[in-house]
Design an enzyme around this catalytic site. Structure first.
Site, PDB file in Angstrom:
ATOM      1  N   SER A 151       0.841  -1.191   0.000  1.00 18.67           N
ATOM      2  CA  SER A 151       0.000   0.000   0.000  1.00 18.67           C
ATOM      3  C   SER A 151       0.888   1.258   0.000  1.00 18.67           C
ATOM      4  O   SER A 151       1.781   1.361  -0.835  1.00 18.67           O
ATOM      5  CB  SER A 151      -0.939  -0.060   1.215  1.00 18.67           C
ATOM      6  OG  SER A 151      -1.936   0.902   1.143  1.00 18.67           O
ATOM      7  N   ASP A 317      -8.897  -6.262  -4.740  1.00 14.88           N
ATOM      8  CA  ASP A 317      -8.490  -4.979  -4.157  1.00 14.88           C
ATOM      9  C   ASP A 317      -9.021  -3.859  -5.038  1.00 14.88           C
ATOM     10  O   ASP A 317      -8.522  -3.637  -6.139  1.00 14.88           O
ATOM     11  CB  ASP A 317      -6.964  -4.941  -4.066  1.00 14.88           C
ATOM     12  CG  ASP A 317      -6.440  -3.672  -3.390  1.00 14.88           C
ATOM     13  OD1 ASP A 317      -7.242  -2.761  -3.112  1.00 14.88           O
ATOM     14  OD2 ASP A 317      -5.228  -3.612  -3.134  1.00 14.88           O
ATOM     15  N   HIS A 350      -8.160  -5.050  -0.343  1.00 16.05           N
ATOM     16  CA  HIS A 350      -6.849  -4.442  -0.067  1.00 16.05           C
ATOM     17  C   HIS A 350      -6.174  -5.082   1.146  1.00 16.05           C
ATOM     18  O   HIS A 350      -4.954  -5.218   1.194  1.00 16.05           O
ATOM     19  CB  HIS A 350      -7.061  -2.940   0.160  1.00 16.05           C
ATOM     20  CG  HIS A 350      -5.787  -2.160   0.246  1.00 16.05           C
ATOM     21  ND1 HIS A 350      -4.870  -2.123  -0.777  1.00 16.05           N
ATOM     22  CD2 HIS A 350      -5.261  -1.388   1.236  1.00 16.05           C
ATOM     23  CE1 HIS A 350      -3.846  -1.349  -0.423  1.00 16.05           C
ATOM     24  NE2 HIS A 350      -4.063  -0.906   0.787  1.00 16.05           N
TER      25      HIS A 350
END
Lengths: 377, 377
Positions: A151, A317, A350
């Protein structure tokens, strides 16, 4: 798999100001970090792990005397784990602006004698990478075997390849993106507005008022949580399950389990996370865009990179979708960089980058095995 | 295409209490409505149009003396338009609990002499349909040629087919779903928490305090807007465009155009929308679930339906995705109902149902042409 066991945070003070991308400077700051494993004789086996929004230097192992204190990537890092601390010297560092130990908005501003609050300078991914490089200088590590992150952490790994191309061998960029989309920025902006318009925010100076903008933090966290989970996994985990057998017909009471879950997550978050840090970190996400200085041409921006890459994305995601990782892969291939790309079919959205999916971990393990052989780790 | 020109809202008072699904009752209420076109001699050409969250009885035409007062579906409804007012008698009605004229939480509760506020009874899609049926009784319309709606309006059209199967010929269910997903409920819940935790909400009694929970309404609307647009259309419309040539490096100032757009939408909404209404309508969305009484078996729930259906979805609508419309279509086909299904490849996300996409309008036009022939309109 064995855990690292107890680990101990360390800290280093930096007296020389850190020049920031904004033109401001962070004077006189402290970085908190942890290390696991042993630096080898030629100092070639160090791996830097960069953290995302709600995480810290405490990447793996546990803190003595604290239950459930496993680091945020404990399933990934440790003896015999994909990032094997029997072979690598792993460094986790808390970024400036955070609320987990390194100098942040809740600390005293030496110039004013009061907490920084909203005056804490805006920090960017590039600034964090510069701070991390200084830490490595102090640790006597000239070159990293790899930089790794998921991320926002993946953005730091990517930025490392552009800011310090000679100081690293590999970048592992997981569940990340070369920049935020309009929708990503939009979610960040709603979260920030919720915090800033909370009357308890006091323009960022809430420390002096003895309050915390909990309402805003709760809403921000609830929004975040929705974007971390896939639609499918939320459906599977909660669906339309009710908390009670009978409907209460109320707009304010909890009817659905998903409401209960989100309120709980929001409440918990508002107890420990700093509101100014939330603003700073979401802004760093918004700003990151290496292609910007190249008129939006990502391939041109990545021409400086020398590292080899592992890029990983997860099918469900929708915050940082596989499409965004493929943009990155394409721009790297256009530069004839060596890139491995794994698109993992995982249901968890995610959040998958933090979970122990066997195919995902196998891909990271195999890649790092290869890195270990290169550095004779 | 010609517009209807000026239209005039009408209202009817209902003295007999409306029994609600919750067990409570709404006593002594008023419904505001508009009609366009002419009811034919055998009273068979009436089409009821149901509104969604942020809309009203004012479906088409303009209000005299008000600029930009086109009804919310003016591109769909009027002389020569897909729902042709030269052939059909069109009825738009504002649902109880709304803030656009029909009895709602800002009106006086006769029992207490004060505004209802949070005491306004929780209303459901089924309750609204019952109120609409009563309005038709008063207008002398026994049977509708069709009921039509998008989003939450589509849920009302669907519910009509179950509550009054004999009173209608066709249901047009557009950009809708047989119930909300966990993710849909989650977004509603965050919006509600933003409103309820705004100190100016005063437990719903803000009218007495002379304030409006604008902060909460702004955040609620910003969240809503993100879910109305597709990721792609937001990217195309705003992308990462900056408001100024240079970055300000600020967590609070506007940097990106998308931030400016969302703040503007939030501000505007908070000026006119009622906070209690927002809670009520999002709750009605959450509760709607005709399959619930049938153990989740949608086909069993739809066995009562006699209408013919047009179901329309839009490929980029992630709030009510095509998959949800296909669930509905499958359950209807399982019941051997006559269903036309159009999945429109449109870039605009959920908002597409309000826009003038030629394929979409052609599908609705063709379907209603067929309905008009049936009723000799």
């Amino acid at each position: 798999m064995a855990s690292l066991g107890h680990v101990t945070p360390q800290s280093l003070h930096f007296a020389e100001p850190l020049a920031l991308q904004s033109g401001a400077a962070l004077s006189d700051y402290t970085l908190v970090y942890e290390t696991y494993g042993t630096l080898n004789a030629d100092r070639s086996n160090a791996v830097l792990v960069c953290h995302a929004l709600n995480a810290s230097h405490h990447v793996a192992g546990t803190h003595a005397g604290l239950e459930r204190s496993e680091g945020w990537w404990d399933n990934m890092i440790g003896p015999g784990k994909p990032l094997d601390t029997n072979r690598f010297f792993v460094i986790g560092v808390n970024n400036p602006g955070s609320c987990f130990g390194s100098t942040g908005p809740m600390h005293l501003n030496a110039t004013t004698g009061r907490p920084y609050g909203a005056d804490f300078p805006v920090v960017t991914v590039e600034d964090w990478v510069n701070a991390q490089a200084r830490l490595l200088d102090r640790l006597g590590i000239e070159r990293l075997a790899a930089v790794m992150g998921g991320s926002l952490g993946g953005m730091q790994a990517l930025s490392w390849t552009l800011q310090y191309p000679q100081r690293m061998g590999h970048a592992l960029v997981i569940a990340s993106a070369p920049n935020l989309s309009a929708q990503n920025i939009a979610f960040n902006e709603v979260a920030r507005r919720a915090i800033i318009t909370d009357p308890d925010f006091h323009g960022g100076d809430f420390y002096a008022h003895g309050v915390v903008p909990k309402r805003g933090l709760r809403v921000a966290r609830m929004i975040g949580h929705i974007t971390y989970l896939s639609d499918d996994s939320m459906e599977e985990k909660f669906g339309r399950a009710l908390r009670s057998a009978e409907l209460a017909y109320s707009t304010q009471e909890i009817e659905f389990q998903i409401e209960s879950y989100l309120r709980y997550q929001g409440d918990k978050f508002s107890e420990y996370f700093d509101a100014n840090t939330y603003l700073l970190i979401t802004r760093a996400l918004d700003y990151f865009d290496p292609a910007r200085a190249h008129g939006g041409d990502l391939a041109a921006a990545l021409a400086r990179a020398q590292a080899k890459f592992l890029v990983v994305s997860f099918t469900t995601d929708w915050r940082f979708s596989p499409q965004r990782s493929r943009e990155l892969v394409k721009a790297l291939v256009d530069n004839r960089r060596t890139v491995s790309y794994a698109e993992i079919d995982a249901p968890h959205g995610h959040d998958a980058f933090l979970l122990e999916d066997p195919r995902y971990h196998a891909a990271v393990r195999a890649y790092l095995e290869h890195v270990a052989q290169e550095v004779h780790a």
